[in-house]
Design a protein around this motif. Structure first.
Motif, PDB file in Angstrom:
ATOM      1  N   CYS A 103      28.956 -32.226  20.854  1.00 41.90           N
ATOM      2  CA  CYS A 103      28.443 -32.179  19.482  1.00 41.90           C
ATOM      3  C   CYS A 103      27.382 -31.081  19.358  1.00 41.90           C
ATOM      4  N   GLN A 104      26.525 -30.987  20.364  1.00 43.71           N
ATOM      5  CA  GLN A 104      25.523 -29.925  20.368  1.00 43.71           C
ATOM      6  C   GLN A 104      26.183 -28.551  20.389  1.00 43.71           C
ATOM      7  N   ALA A 105      27.247 -28.429  21.183  1.00 37.12           N
ATOM      8  CA  ALA A 105      27.962 -27.149  21.255  1.00 37.12           C
ATOM      9  C   ALA A 105      28.551 -26.786  19.901  1.00 37.12           C
ATOM     10  N   PHE A 106      29.132 -27.777  19.215  1.00 39.89           N
ATOM     11  CA  PHE A 106      29.690 -27.542  17.885  1.00 39.89           C
ATOM     12  C   PHE A 106      28.597 -27.094  16.927  1.00 39.89           C
ATOM     13  N   GLU A 107      27.481 -27.804  16.941  1.00 42.05           N
ATOM     14  CA  GLU A 107      26.385 -27.481  16.027  1.00 42.05           C
ATOM     15  C   GLU A 107      25.821 -26.090  16.312  1.00 42.05           C
ATOM     16  N   THR A 108      25.681 -25.753  17.570  1.00 44.27           N
ATOM     17  CA  THR A 108      25.114 -24.456  17.926  1.00 44.27           C
ATOM     18  C   THR A 108      25.988 -23.311  17.416  1.00 44.27           C
ATOM     19  N   VAL A 109      27.296 -23.462  17.578  1.00 43.81           N
ATOM     20  CA  VAL A 109      28.225 -22.396  17.199  1.00 43.81           C
ATOM     21  C   VAL A 109      28.440 -22.329  15.682  1.00 43.81           C
ATOM     22  N   TYR A 110      28.558 -23.486  15.049  1.00 40.65           N
ATOM     23  CA  TYR A 110      28.973 -23.519  13.636  1.00 40.65           C
ATOM     24  C   TYR A 110      27.821 -23.699  12.649  1.00 40.65           C
ATOM     25  N   ARG A 111      26.636 -24.023  13.121  1.00 40.62           N
ATOM     26  CA  ARG A 111      25.524 -24.317  12.207  1.00 40.62           C
ATOM     27  C   ARG A 111      25.246 -23.212  11.202  1.00 40.62           C
ATOM     28  N   PRO A 112      25.124 -21.948  11.614  1.00 33.20           N
ATOM     29  CA  PRO A 112      24.841 -20.907  10.615  1.00 33.20           C
ATOM     30  C   PRO A 112      25.893 -20.840   9.508  1.00 33.20           C
ATOM     31  N   THR A 113      27.151 -21.019   9.888  1.00 29.05           N
ATOM     32  CA  THR A 113      28.236 -20.984   8.901  1.00 29.05           C
ATOM     33  C   THR A 113      28.157 -22.183   7.969  1.00 29.05           C
ATOM     34  N   LEU A 114      27.886 -23.363   8.529  1.00 30.12           N
ATOM     35  CA  LEU A 114      27.777 -24.572   7.703  1.00 30.12           C
ATOM     36  C   LEU A 114      26.611 -24.447   6.727  1.00 30.12           C
ATOM     37  N   LEU A 165      16.997 -32.259  16.388  1.00 27.00           N
ATOM     38  CA  LEU A 165      17.477 -33.157  17.441  1.00 27.00           C
ATOM     39  C   LEU A 165      18.455 -32.436  18.362  1.00 27.00           C
ATOM     40  N   TYR A 166      19.377 -31.673  17.781  1.00 22.89           N
ATOM     41  CA  TYR A 166      20.334 -30.957  18.627  1.00 22.89           C
ATOM     42  C   TYR A 166      19.675 -29.815  19.393  1.00 22.89           C
ATOM     43  N   ALA A 167      18.696 -29.177  18.786  1.00 23.33           N
ATOM     44  CA  ALA A 167      17.995 -28.089  19.460  1.00 23.33           C
ATOM     45  C   ALA A 167      17.184 -28.597  20.647  1.00 23.33           C
ATOM     46  N   ASN A 168      16.853 -29.887  20.632  1.00 26.99           N
ATOM     47  CA  ASN A 168      16.043 -30.486  21.694  1.00 26.99           C
ATOM     48  C   ASN A 168      16.794 -31.599  22.431  1.00 26.99           C
ATOM     49  N   GLN A 169      18.114 -31.528  22.407  1.00 26.41           N
ATOM     50  CA  GLN A 169      18.926 -32.565  23.048  1.00 26.41           C
ATOM     51  C   GLN A 169      18.705 -32.582  24.562  1.00 26.41           C
ATOM     52  N   PRO A 170      18.437 -33.759  25.129  1.00 23.76           N
ATOM     53  CA  PRO A 170      18.311 -33.850  26.589  1.00 23.76           C
ATOM     54  C   PRO A 170      19.691 -33.825  27.235  1.00 23.76           C
ATOM     55  N   LYS A 234      41.778 -33.269   7.180  1.00 23.98           N
ATOM     56  CA  LYS A 234      42.598 -32.749   8.273  1.00 23.98           C
ATOM     57  C   LYS A 234      41.721 -32.448   9.485  1.00 23.98           C
ATOM     58  N   ASN A 235      42.144 -32.970  10.641  1.00 28.54           N
ATOM     59  CA  ASN A 235      41.396 -32.736  11.873  1.00 28.54           C
ATOM     60  C   ASN A 235      41.556 -31.280  12.295  1.00 28.54           C
ATOM     61  N   ILE A 236      40.473 -30.514  12.209  1.00 32.52           N
ATOM     62  CA  ILE A 236      40.562 -29.081  12.508  1.00 32.52           C
ATOM     63  C   ILE A 236      39.947 -28.720  13.856  1.00 32.52           C
ATOM     64  N   TYR A 237      39.162 -29.617  14.438  1.00 30.70           N
ATOM     65  CA  TYR A 237      38.470 -29.260  15.678  1.00 30.70           C
ATOM     66  C   TYR A 237      39.393 -29.268  16.885  1.00 30.70           C
ATOM     67  N   THR A 238      40.568 -29.859  16.726  1.00 29.59           N
ATOM     68  CA  THR A 238      41.546 -29.832  17.810  1.00 29.59           C
ATOM     69  C   THR A 238      42.271 -28.489  17.864  1.00 29.59           C
ATOM     70  N   ASP A 239      42.068 -27.660  16.839  1.00 34.53           N
ATOM     71  CA  ASP A 239      42.672 -26.330  16.793  1.00 34.53           C
ATOM     72  C   ASP A 239      41.921 -25.409  17.756  1.00 34.53           C
ATOM     73  N   GLN A 240      42.581 -25.001  18.831  1.00 33.31           N
ATOM     74  CA  GLN A 240      41.928 -24.177  19.842  1.00 33.31           C
ATOM     75  C   GLN A 240      41.574 -22.786  19.328  1.00 33.31           C
ATOM     76  N   THR A 241      42.147 -22.397  18.193  1.00 31.51           N
ATOM     77  CA  THR A 241      41.868 -21.062  17.649  1.00 31.51           C
ATOM     78  C   THR A 241      40.750 -21.094  16.601  1.00 31.51           C
ATOM     79  N   LEU A 242      40.167 -22.270  16.375  1.00 30.46           N
ATOM     80  CA  LEU A 242      39.138 -22.393  15.351  1.00 30.46           C
ATOM     81  C   LEU A 242      37.890 -21.605  15.739  1.00 30.46           C
ATOM     82  N   THR A 243      37.359 -20.864  14.794  1.00 34.48           N
ATOM     83  CA  THR A 243      36.119 -20.112  14.955  1.00 34.48           C
ATOM     84  C   THR A 243      35.299 -20.282  13.683  1.00 34.48           C
ATOM     85  N   PRO A 244      34.017 -19.949  13.708  1.00 30.34           N
ATOM     86  CA  PRO A 244      33.239 -19.990  12.471  1.00 30.34           C
ATOM     87  C   PRO A 244      33.865 -19.143  11.368  1.00 30.34           C
TER      88      PRO A 244
END
Length: 257
Positions: A103-114, A165-170, A234-244
């Motif tokens: 989840c942290q990885a998703f947030e780190t990569v996609y946060r600016p776009t979101l 919280l994600y920026a400081n995730q243990p 539609k579940n899009i995170y299972t798409d291996q080609t998904l990018t921001p």
């Protein structure tokens, strides 16, 4: 050639041969270490994926007290925390766990776009908070962090605190978020959040039962991993080609349609 010179050359050749063997052995050990490290990294990643993807039915969690939804929560049973304008033409549904490294990885990569898309009114994000890692690894950090995030929603500071919280995730195995004092300390990074009302909400576990209800909805919904990310259902995170960039294009297309 004298016997002495002959013996000297032979000794030099022998020393050279021994040195070469040492170098070969050292190179073999180096390669073995590299391969071994690679295998450990892959196995470690597989272990994390396995933990995240596993169903969390190992521990039954029940809420204490009534179900109190955070202010502004929407959707079925008021289990979604919305970010963005109600009139946005595209909706992203995110099921997440604050202890989850994926989840942290998703947030780190996609946060600016979101942030860009929600601020532009083109996308609405609905966050559903679960406690998958608590069930898999034990502890209460997922629950405590989710409750604190719901308390931040009461104060109108959810998105900022969510990002903190994600920026400081243990580390996933470190249940540091189980400490309310830690969660309150992190609230100090969000302007205007660390108030007596927020502190009381965190310490009292005001939204604990709501978090557990959200987690139950995650299970009954047939989801098994976090993050689960749906764009307009539609579940899009299972798409291996998904990018921001691809996600942004999908949202732009939805707004033109």
């Amino acid at each position: 050639m004298s016997e002495k010179n002959h013996d000297g050359k032979r000794t030099a050749r022998e020393r050279l041969a021994v040195e070469r063997e040492k170098q070969k052995s050292a190179e073999k050990r180096r390669r073995a270490l590299i391969v071994g490290a690679s295998v450990v990294c892959v196995l470690g990643l597989a272990a994390v994926i396995g933990v995240i993807a596993a169903n969390s039915g190992k521990k039954k969690t029940t809420g204490a007290g009534p179900v109190v939804a955070p202010s502004g929560a929407q959707g079925k049973d008021s289990l979604a925390i919305p970010v963005g304008k109600d009139g946005a033409k595209a909706t992203l549904t995110v099921w997440e766990d604050f202890r989850c490294p994926a989840c942290q990885a998703f947030e780190t990569v996609y946060r600016p776009t979101l942030h860009e898309l929600t601020d532009a009114g083109k996308l609405r994000v609905e966050y559903h908070l679960v406690r998958l890692i608590d069930g898999n690894l034990g502890g209460t950090g997922s629950l405590r962090a989710a409750n604190a995030a719901a308390c931040a929603q009461d104060a109108g500071k959810f998105r900022d605190y969510h990002d903190v919280l994600y920026a400081n995730q243990p580390k996933e195995t470190d249940d540091a978020f189980a400490d309310n004092a830690k969660l309150i300390q992190l609230a100090g990074k969000v302007n205007g959040l660390d108030t007596p009302a927020f502190q009381k909400c965190v310490k009292d576990g005001t939204h604990d039962s709501w978090v557990n209800q959200s987690h139950k909805a995650f299970q009954t919904g047939g989801f098994s991993s976090t993050p689960t990310v749906l764009l307009d259902g539609k579940n899009i995170y299972t798409d291996q080609t998904l990018t921001p960039a691809k996600l942004k294009q999908m949202v732009e297309d939805a707004n033109r349609g």
